[in-house]
Design a protein around this motif. Sequence first.
Motif, PDB file in Angstrom:
ATOM      1  N   SER A 104       0.071  -4.256   3.785  1.00 24.67           N
ATOM      2  CA  SER A 104       1.197  -4.808   3.030  1.00 24.67           C
ATOM      3  C   SER A 104       1.898  -3.749   2.194  1.00 24.67           C
ATOM      4  CB  SER A 104       0.745  -5.976   2.140  1.00 24.67           C
ATOM      5  OG  SER A 104      -0.050  -5.532   1.058  1.00 24.67           O
ATOM      6  N   PHE A 105       1.152  -2.805   1.630  1.00 24.72           N
ATOM      7  CA  PHE A 105       1.782  -1.725   0.859  1.00 24.72           C
ATOM      8  C   PHE A 105       2.659  -0.882   1.788  1.00 24.72           C
ATOM      9  CE2 PHE A 105      -2.106  -1.603  -2.202  1.00 24.72           C
ATOM     10  CZ  PHE A 105      -1.672  -2.768  -2.815  1.00 24.72           C
ATOM     11  N   ALA A 106       2.137  -0.541   2.956  1.00 22.49           N
ATOM     12  CA  ALA A 106       2.906   0.258   3.916  1.00 22.49           C
ATOM     13  C   ALA A 106       4.129  -0.524   4.407  1.00 22.49           C
ATOM     14  CB  ALA A 106       2.015   0.669   5.092  1.00 22.49           C
ATOM     15  N   GLN A 107       3.948  -1.807   4.684  1.00 22.37           N
ATOM     16  CA  GLN A 107       5.051  -2.638   5.156  1.00 22.37           C
ATOM     17  C   GLN A 107       6.114  -2.774   4.069  1.00 22.37           C
ATOM     18  OE1 GLN A 107       5.577  -3.709   8.258  1.00 22.37           O
ATOM     19  NE2 GLN A 107       7.529  -4.566   7.607  1.00 22.37           N
ATOM     20  N   ALA A 108       5.683  -2.979   2.841  1.00 18.71           N
ATOM     21  CA  ALA A 108       6.631  -3.093   1.723  1.00 18.71           C
ATOM     22  C   ALA A 108       7.458  -1.816   1.600  1.00 18.71           C
ATOM     23  CB  ALA A 108       5.884  -3.383   0.425  1.00 18.71           C
TER      24      ALA A 108
END
Length: 164
Positions: A104-108
Motif C-alpha cells: 500500500s505504501f508503494a501503491q500510494a
Amino acid sequence: MAKLVFRRAQRPGDDDALWAILEPVVREGTTYPVDPGASREEVFFYWFAPDKRVWVAEDADGIIGTYYLKPNSTGPAAHVANAGYMVLPAARGRGIARAMAEHSFAQAKLEGFRAMQFNLVIATNAAALHLWRSVGMEEIGRLPQAFRLPSGDYVDALVMYRLL
C-alpha cells in the motif's frame, strides 16, 4: 510466507472471500469503526466506499488479506493517503499485514501520495501498533477515549503518520 499476489478486488466475484475476512473483524468490534452488528451490505458499503480503491492479497489458497487505499482529505491535503487492512483470521501471524502495508505504501506513492496517515489506530490493538511502528509509522496524536469497545469501555485511539 507463501508468495503473495496483489490485485484490485473485483465485485461481486470476490465478495464471499472478502466476507470471510471482513465479517470476523467487524463482529469482534475492537479495531474498526463499523457497528459490530452491521449487515453484509453495510460492511461492503464501508469497505468499498466510492473514494476507496480496494486490493486483495492472494496466495495459493486464495484471498487471505484485503486493504483499501484512499485520500485522507481533499484539496490541498489530498496528497496524504489513508488505508485500512484486514487479514483472514486463519492467516494471521504470517506477515500478510506487513506485506499489505508495504504494497500500500508503494501503491500510494505510485498514485502520487506523499504521506500515509492512519486516523484511528486503537490503543489496545498491540499487534497493529507494533506492526505500524516497525514500518515507520509514527504516533502524532492521541484521541482520548475515542473508541468504544464491545465491553462498553472507552479506549484511546492514535493518529499515525509516515512520509512516503
